[in-house]
Design an enzyme around this catalytic site. Structure first.
Site, PDB file in Angstrom:
ATOM      1  CB  SER A 148      17.149  10.991-111.481  1.00  0.00           C
ATOM      2  OG  SER A 148      15.889  10.994-110.836  1.00  0.00           O
ATOM      3  CD  GLU A 196      17.523   3.329-115.510  1.00  0.00           C
ATOM      4  OE1 GLU A 196      17.370   3.306-114.270  1.00  0.00           O
ATOM      5  OE2 GLU A 196      18.021   4.296-116.117  1.00  0.00           O
TER       6      GLU A 196
HETATM    7  O1  KIV Z   1      16.669   7.992-109.818  1.00  0.00           O
HETATM    8  C1  KIV Z   1      15.692   7.770-110.559  1.00  0.00           C
HETATM    9  O2  KIV Z   1      14.953   8.672-110.982  1.00  0.00           O
HETATM   10  C2  KIV Z   1      15.437   6.388-110.929  1.00  0.00           C
HETATM   11  C3  KIV Z   1      14.503   6.149-112.068  1.00  0.00           C
HETATM   12  C4  KIV Z   1      15.173   6.500-113.331  1.00  0.00           C
HETATM   13  C5  KIV Z   1      13.968   4.766-112.055  1.00  0.00           C
HETATM   14  O3  KIV Z   1      15.988   5.502-110.352  1.00  0.00           O
END
Ligand code: KIV
Length: 275
Positions: A45, A182
């Protein structure tokens, strides 16, 4: 006490909830760690909330290593789990092991996370065989956003729900120590949690999971490009930051910052000799 895979295992056994938050840099990792959060996810993310991409697909191994190492320097007790970026493990079992190894050696992670179900079980098995703990991630897997046709809740129909359960079981069998669920309906996530022996970490999967994870910029209202329904804003840090930035602009413009207490002194005789 440093969190390890055993902490995850024991928490599930004792029915104690596991906490996880993302972090991408040293100072945030330190704050998260000092707050008692048990695990820090250096999520891909990163691509969206730190680098401004529209999805996670452009994130590279170098990005993940760079940020993971910074987080690891700040995390005294929290276990650092680092995401394997898009195309660092899908291509082959060999690539998966080499890249997981780099995240551990260069990124100083304690475990890696990768997205996918049955199709990545051979990768999970091989990485675990190399003594690298793996956290899996099923349901809405953002690296597959193009295949899903958008960021959508997963597992709502019978076939999809059965498939998610089957994937969770296969992931456990492959040796993962935990699995992120998720955007999965709460009842299905709770059912999966009851059916497998490894902890489930939910994000948009309700309260029945063994633990929860959130992106810290989401829960502190610091990122406004997307507002998923499952996010609770625990504080409005974004507003606080903007207020601080506005005060800074105002005080610099009107000449009230820096004040005397922020400045260094020099003897007048030194200045006189400069004329
Ligand atoms: O990349 C991320 O932050 C994640 C979370 C949303 C679980 O995979």
């Amino acid at each position: 006490m440093k969190t390890t895979v055993n902490t995850f295992r024991n928490a599930k056994e004792k029915k104690e909830k596991i906490t996880m938050l993302t972090a991408y840099d040293y100072s945030t990792a330190k704050l998260v760690d000092e707050s008692g959060v048990e695990s820090i996810l250096v999520g891909d993310s990163l691509g969206m909330v730190c680098l401004g991409y529209e999805d996670t697909l452009s994130v590279t191994m170098e990005d993940m290593i760079h940020h993971s190492a910074a987080v690891a320097r700040g995390a005294k007790n929290a276990m650092v789990i680092t995401d394997m970026p898009f195309m660092s493990y899908q291509t082959s079992v060999y690539d998966a092991v080499v890249n997981a190894g780099r995240l551990m050696k260069e990124g100083r992670a304690q475990a890696v996370k990768l997205e996918g179900g049955l199709e990545v079980c051979p990768q999970i098995e091989a990485i675990v065989k190399a003594s690298i703990p793996v956290c899996a991630h099923i349901g809405l897997t953002p690296q597959s956003v193009n295949a899903f046709g958008g960021f959508k809740v997963q597992g709502k129909e019978e076939a999809a729900a059965k498939r998610l359960l089957e994937e969770a079981k296969a992931i456990e069998e492959a040796g993962a120590f935990a699995v992120v669920l998720e955007c999965v309906p709460e009842k299905l996530a709770t059912f999966i949690t009851e059916q497998i022996g490894i902890p489930t970490i939910g994000i948009g999967a309700g309260a029945g999971c063994d633990g929860q994870v959130l992106v810290y910029q989401d829960m502190l209202a610091m990122y406004s490009d997307m507002a998923p329904k499952f996010v609770k804003q625990f504080r409005n840090v974004g507003e606080q930051m903007c207020a601080g930035f506005r005060d800074y602009v105002k005080e610099v413009k009107e000449g009230t910052f820096p004040a005397q207490e922020h400045t260094f002194k020099i003897d007048d005789s030194v200045i006189e000799k400069l004329y």
